[in-house]
Scaffold this active site. Sequence first.
Site, mmCIF file in Angstrom:
data_model
loop_
_atom_site.group_PDB
_atom_site.id
_atom_site.type_symbol
_atom_site.label_atom_id
_atom_site.label_comp_id
_atom_site.label_asym_id
_atom_site.label_seq_id
_atom_site.Cartn_x
_atom_site.Cartn_y
_atom_site.Cartn_z
ATOM 1 N N ASN A 1 44.201 36.348 40.356
ATOM 2 C CA ASN A 1 45.439 36.028 40.765
ATOM 3 C C ASN A 1 45.003 36.038 42.748
ATOM 4 O OD1 ASN A 1 44.161 38.829 40.988
ATOM 5 N ND2 ASN A 1 46.291 39.631 41.759
ATOM 6 N N CYS B 1 49.427 43.350 41.602
ATOM 7 C CA CYS B 1 49.744 44.898 41.362
ATOM 8 C C CYS B 1 50.117 45.396 42.044
ATOM 9 C CB CYS B 1 47.734 44.834 41.569
ATOM 10 S SG CYS B 1 46.932 44.690 42.899
#
Length: 510
Positions: free
Chosen positions: A176, A307
């Site tokens: 990511n 996250c």
Amino acid sequence: MSTQVSVDGSAGAAPSAREQPVPLRHPDRLFIDGRWVAPTTASTFAIIDPATEELYYRAAEAGAEDMSLAVAAARRAFDSSGWPQLALAERAQWLHRIADGLRRRAADASQLWTRQVGVLHSMSKGSIERIGASYDYYADLAADFPFEVRHRPNQGPFGAVVREPIGVVGAIVAWNTPMSLAAHKVGPALLAGCTVVLKAPPEAPGEAYVLAEVAEEIGLPAGVLNVLTADREVSELLVRDPRVDKIAFTGSSAAGRRIAAICGDRMARFTLELGGKSPAIVLDDYDLETAARSLAAAECTLNGQVCSSLTRIIVSRHRHDAFAEALGSFFGAVRIGDPFDPDAQLGPLAMERQRDRVEGFVAKGLAEGARLVTGGGRPEGFERGYYLQPTVFAGVDNGSTIAQEEIFGPVLSVIPADDEEHAIQLANETPYGLNASVFTDDADRALRVARRLRAGTVGHNGYRTDPAMGFGGFKQSGIGREGGRDGLLPYLESKTLILDGLPTGYDPLD
């Protein structure tokens, strides 16, 4: 010429960035021992543009032999090249050169980030431009970090605790935000005097390749930084290799547990930055619409693939319905679009399997009785691309799947609480502990609640993190910290020196 379709279905010219060639010189090779070498396997990774579902480029796939060669190069550079013995100021200069090189390549890296995982280009440009500052930060630590601390020992006239490089580091980054994740591993490792094998994610290896090209351009000594892309099986060889002294990993908690078990078996050092299911507590004195607007905007970051996202929103039961509707209104109005469209607020998910995963969680939330306020499906007008509507669930049970498992997509859950004490209890009832936030107009109350939350970072009135202060989690969200001065310590071993004489250049302690 291809076209893009906006959220309202209108068509227009595709952004020129989509017509640009892949800004990499050697995607078909691996960077090992200071050279671009052909992999020992003919296999490649297909990098798919998530906005178009078309092939962007192919990257070399490292095999077991390639991984071994990279580890050998890093081991040789650490043991024999003199890199660990360089003066700190010299290693700091290398980091400044890397920073300058990355600033020169910022446009290339931001294009790669957007094309590989769908991050809005309006965000990727600014974020990538700041990556060089991370290397500068660690370079500047050379001036005042306590690499050596004098002591007066019980025996002998000279005592000191010195911090020395841990050795060969295996750095494994997620897809990511690969360039920033690499910076918080490679930067402190190189300053410490370690050598590195950087394992790039097969879904998005481009930014790691840019870093390797910069290392080549500036003439970084051979073997100090090695970069390759591998699947999980070959990546595990890096974790198992006895020539590797430390593993620095960012990724899922499941993979982190596996890495910890392997490293524990051979007593290797490791740091783990893992998943999260982070709460936001909205206390009764805070304006609901202001909180809803802030949380909806924050969840657009990386299209919800963060996250540390604040995805569990806990609010008093008597304000729950009003807050859920406000959140649904703000989040549902987010403009979905091509990630190169400057007006887009939310782009596609990174890959088909990721969209399938998020859709599975949406179905699970409905099956377990949560109320869908907005979203939950694929947006109209997008025949291609891994797009998903921004989604809000209300009346979520804190023990349900969508409240306990990391979704990694634009899905928010609103959880009712009886009072402040109950809200704190709900916030802590999770196996994760990465991030959190408290919304209140009372700073004293915010501090009191924050100190009771089991999370590595707690913000006030919004999503807040500061890499210079360190980042990491409690519980299954990881072990250790990255960023800041604390982020350098995991790359160093402490050695106690007690000498029966005063070395040249040292004065006696008073």
